[in-house]
Design a protein around this motif. Structure first.
Motif, PDB file in Angstrom:
ATOM      1  N   UNK A 101       0.859  -1.183   0.000  1.00  0.00           N
ATOM      2  CA  UNK A 101       0.000   0.000   0.000  1.00  0.00           C
ATOM      3  C   UNK A 101       0.894   1.231   0.000  1.00  0.00           C
ATOM      4  N   UNK A 102       0.305   2.397  -0.226  1.00  0.00           N
ATOM      5  CA  UNK A 102       1.051   3.652  -0.344  1.00  0.00           C
ATOM      6  C   UNK A 102       1.278   4.248   1.042  1.00  0.00           C
ATOM      7  N   UNK A 103       2.507   4.536   1.386  1.00  0.00           N
ATOM      8  CA  UNK A 103       2.803   5.101   2.714  1.00  0.00           C
ATOM      9  C   UNK A 103       2.648   6.622   2.657  1.00  0.00           C
ATOM     10  N   UNK A 104       1.458   7.061   3.000  1.00  0.00           N
ATOM     11  CA  UNK A 104       1.114   8.484   2.964  1.00  0.00           C
ATOM     12  C   UNK A 104       0.879   9.044   4.359  1.00  0.00           C
ATOM     13  N   UNK A 115       6.729  13.989  -3.069  1.00  0.00           N
ATOM     14  CA  UNK A 115       7.600  13.963  -1.886  1.00  0.00           C
ATOM     15  C   UNK A 115       6.829  13.706  -0.596  1.00  0.00           C
ATOM     16  N   UNK A 116       5.492  13.766  -0.627  1.00  0.00           N
ATOM     17  CA  UNK A 116       4.723  13.455   0.586  1.00  0.00           C
ATOM     18  C   UNK A 116       4.388  11.964   0.684  1.00  0.00           C
ATOM     19  N   UNK A 117       4.909  11.167  -0.242  1.00  0.00           N
ATOM     20  CA  UNK A 117       4.758   9.708  -0.208  1.00  0.00           C
ATOM     21  C   UNK A 117       6.127   9.090   0.058  1.00  0.00           C
ATOM     22  N   UNK A 118       6.202   8.251   1.067  1.00  0.00           N
ATOM     23  CA  UNK A 118       7.476   7.625   1.427  1.00  0.00           C
ATOM     24  C   UNK A 118       7.785   6.474   0.480  1.00  0.00           C
ATOM     25  N   UNK A 119       9.034   6.396   0.053  1.00  0.00           N
ATOM     26  CA  UNK A 119       9.459   5.330  -0.857  1.00  0.00           C
ATOM     27  C   UNK A 119       9.543   4.008  -0.099  1.00  0.00           C
ATOM     28  N   UNK A 120       9.105   2.938  -0.757  1.00  0.00           N
ATOM     29  CA  UNK A 120       9.153   1.605  -0.170  1.00  0.00           C
ATOM     30  C   UNK A 120       9.546   0.581  -1.219  1.00  0.00           C
ATOM     31  N   UNK A 121      10.267  -0.454  -0.784  1.00  0.00           N
ATOM     32  CA  UNK A 121      10.600  -1.551  -1.687  1.00  0.00           C
ATOM     33  C   UNK A 121       9.318  -2.272  -2.092  1.00  0.00           C
ATOM     34  N   UNK A 122       9.274  -2.728  -3.312  1.00  0.00           N
ATOM     35  CA  UNK A 122       8.133  -3.454  -3.897  1.00  0.00           C
ATOM     36  C   UNK A 122       6.917  -2.578  -4.134  1.00  0.00           C
ATOM     37  N   UNK A 123       6.982  -1.316  -3.724  1.00  0.00           N
ATOM     38  CA  UNK A 123       5.815  -0.442  -3.907  1.00  0.00           C
ATOM     39  C   UNK A 123       6.003   0.360  -5.191  1.00  0.00           C
ATOM     40  N   UNK A 124       5.680  -0.276  -6.293  1.00  0.00           N
ATOM     41  CA  UNK A 124       5.738   0.363  -7.599  1.00  0.00           C
ATOM     42  C   UNK A 124       4.341   0.395  -8.193  1.00  0.00           C
ATOM     43  N   UNK A 125       4.160   1.253  -9.176  1.00  0.00           N
ATOM     44  CA  UNK A 125       2.845   1.360  -9.804  1.00  0.00           C
ATOM     45  C   UNK A 125       2.428   0.023 -10.415  1.00  0.00           C
ATOM     46  N   UNK A 126       3.348  -0.645 -11.090  1.00  0.00           N
ATOM     47  CA  UNK A 126       3.021  -1.921 -11.731  1.00  0.00           C
ATOM     48  C   UNK A 126       2.642  -2.966 -10.699  1.00  0.00           C
ATOM     49  N   UNK A 127       3.406  -3.010  -9.601  1.00  0.00           N
ATOM     50  CA  UNK A 127       3.119  -3.984  -8.541  1.00  0.00           C
ATOM     51  C   UNK A 127       1.757  -3.716  -7.917  1.00  0.00           C
ATOM     52  N   UNK A 128       1.447  -2.450  -7.649  1.00  0.00           N
ATOM     53  CA  UNK A 128       0.156  -2.102  -7.049  1.00  0.00           C
ATOM     54  C   UNK A 128      -1.002  -2.455  -7.977  1.00  0.00           C
ATOM     55  N   UNK A 129      -0.852  -2.117  -9.257  1.00  0.00           N
ATOM     56  CA  UNK A 129      -1.913  -2.394 -10.227  1.00  0.00           C
ATOM     57  C   UNK A 129      -2.208  -3.892 -10.279  1.00  0.00           C
ATOM     58  N   UNK A 130      -1.144  -4.703 -10.274  1.00  0.00           N
ATOM     59  CA  UNK A 130      -1.294  -6.153 -10.429  1.00  0.00           C
ATOM     60  C   UNK A 130      -1.777  -6.841  -9.158  1.00  0.00           C
ATOM     61  N   UNK A 131      -1.095  -6.568  -8.018  1.00  0.00           N
ATOM     62  CA  UNK A 131      -1.371  -7.320  -6.795  1.00  0.00           C
ATOM     63  C   UNK A 131      -2.467  -6.713  -5.925  1.00  0.00           C
ATOM     64  N   UNK A 132      -2.577  -5.391  -5.925  1.00  0.00           N
ATOM     65  CA  UNK A 132      -3.580  -4.756  -5.072  1.00  0.00           C
ATOM     66  C   UNK A 132      -4.940  -4.655  -5.768  1.00  0.00           C
ATOM     67  N   UNK A 133      -4.915  -4.379  -7.059  1.00  0.00           N
ATOM     68  CA  UNK A 133      -6.176  -4.162  -7.785  1.00  0.00           C
ATOM     69  C   UNK A 133      -6.518  -5.290  -8.744  1.00  0.00           C
TER      70      UNK A 133
END
Length: 239
Positions: free
Chosen positions: A83-86, A157-175
């Motif tokens: 998930x997005x670390x906001x 810059x208000x979103x913290x960077x995380x390993x495995x948290x990419x747009x492609x990964x989110x689209x595929x695994x989260x949605x």
């Protein structure tokens, strides 16, 4: 020795042999006495119930087995979608403002038809926690809108960077959708809405107020948002 003495001796047991008049001996938990017994009371034990005659209830209770408890499978965090670390949980004042912004974004994405109307607000909030979990959000927009929206959001810059948290990964695994980065599939209105989504989450940017004197209620209509951000909408050209 007299004959009577000889008879008496024959009745006395010895360590070497049984009395001469006993041919066989079967001892069923009984005490044998050799000689005259006087002034004694004998109590007979009750009859023992054979094991085969035990009651059904006793038998079923004895043979009953405890049901095996099912083990709950624990899914490792590495197998859960990111998930997005906001949210900033270490700053309560900031956290309250961020939650308010996420509420507005939930309203807009539902209004724009990007997420299903049955999506629960608490599930939508979890998308911005940053912890691996399934948010159960049904995306109803296009794959290209979702992919490019997440790409732009993760750059902020208000979103913290995380390993495995990419747009492609989110689209595929989260949605559960297929990532598509083709910007040619986006119309101008979709581009503006993607940019507005970024502005809504950015707590450094103001929200338009309604002309009612109530500064606690923001005007989150598209027209009001476009008006206040009109000078900055040129940023959509980069999308």
């Amino acid at each position: 020795m007299k004959q009577s003495d000889q008879d008496t001796d024959d009745l006395q047991p010895t360590n070497a042999r049984k009395p001469t008049y006993i041919k066989e001996q079967h001892n069923y938990n009984c005490q044998q006495f050799f000689g005259n017994i006087t002034n004694c009371t004998f109590n007979m034990p009750p009859a023992t119930t054979p094991a085969s005659s035990s009651s059904p209830a006793t038998s079923s209770t004895t043979n009953r087995k405890r049901p095996k408890q099912k083990k709950t499978a624990v899914v490792p965090a590495s197998e859960k979608p990111m998930t997005i670390r906001y949210f900033k949980h270490n700053n309560n004042s900031m956290l309250q403002r961020q939650r308010h912004r996420v509420d507005i974004l939930y309203q807009k994405w539902t209004e724009w038809g990007w997420i299903d109307n049955d999506t629960r607000p608490e599930d939508f909030d979890r998308l911005f926690e940053g912890s691996p979990c399934h948010c159960n959000i049904t995306w109803t927009g296009t794959n290209s809108t979702l992919t490019i929206l997440l790409q732009e959001l993760l750059k902020q810059n208000f979103v913290e960077r995380q390993a495995r948290c990419t747009a492609k990964n989110l689209v595929t695994t989260q949605f559960g959708r297929t990532a598509n980065s083709s910007k040619s599939r986006l119309d101008e209105e979709t581009k503006r809405r993607i940019y507005l989504s970024i502005i809504i989450l950015d707590t450094s940017k103001p929200l338009p107020q309604r002309d009612t004197g109530n500064t606690e209620v923001e005007d989150v209509r598209d027209a009001a948002l476009y008006e206040i951000y009109e000078g900055k909408l040129r940023a959509t050209k980069g999308i």
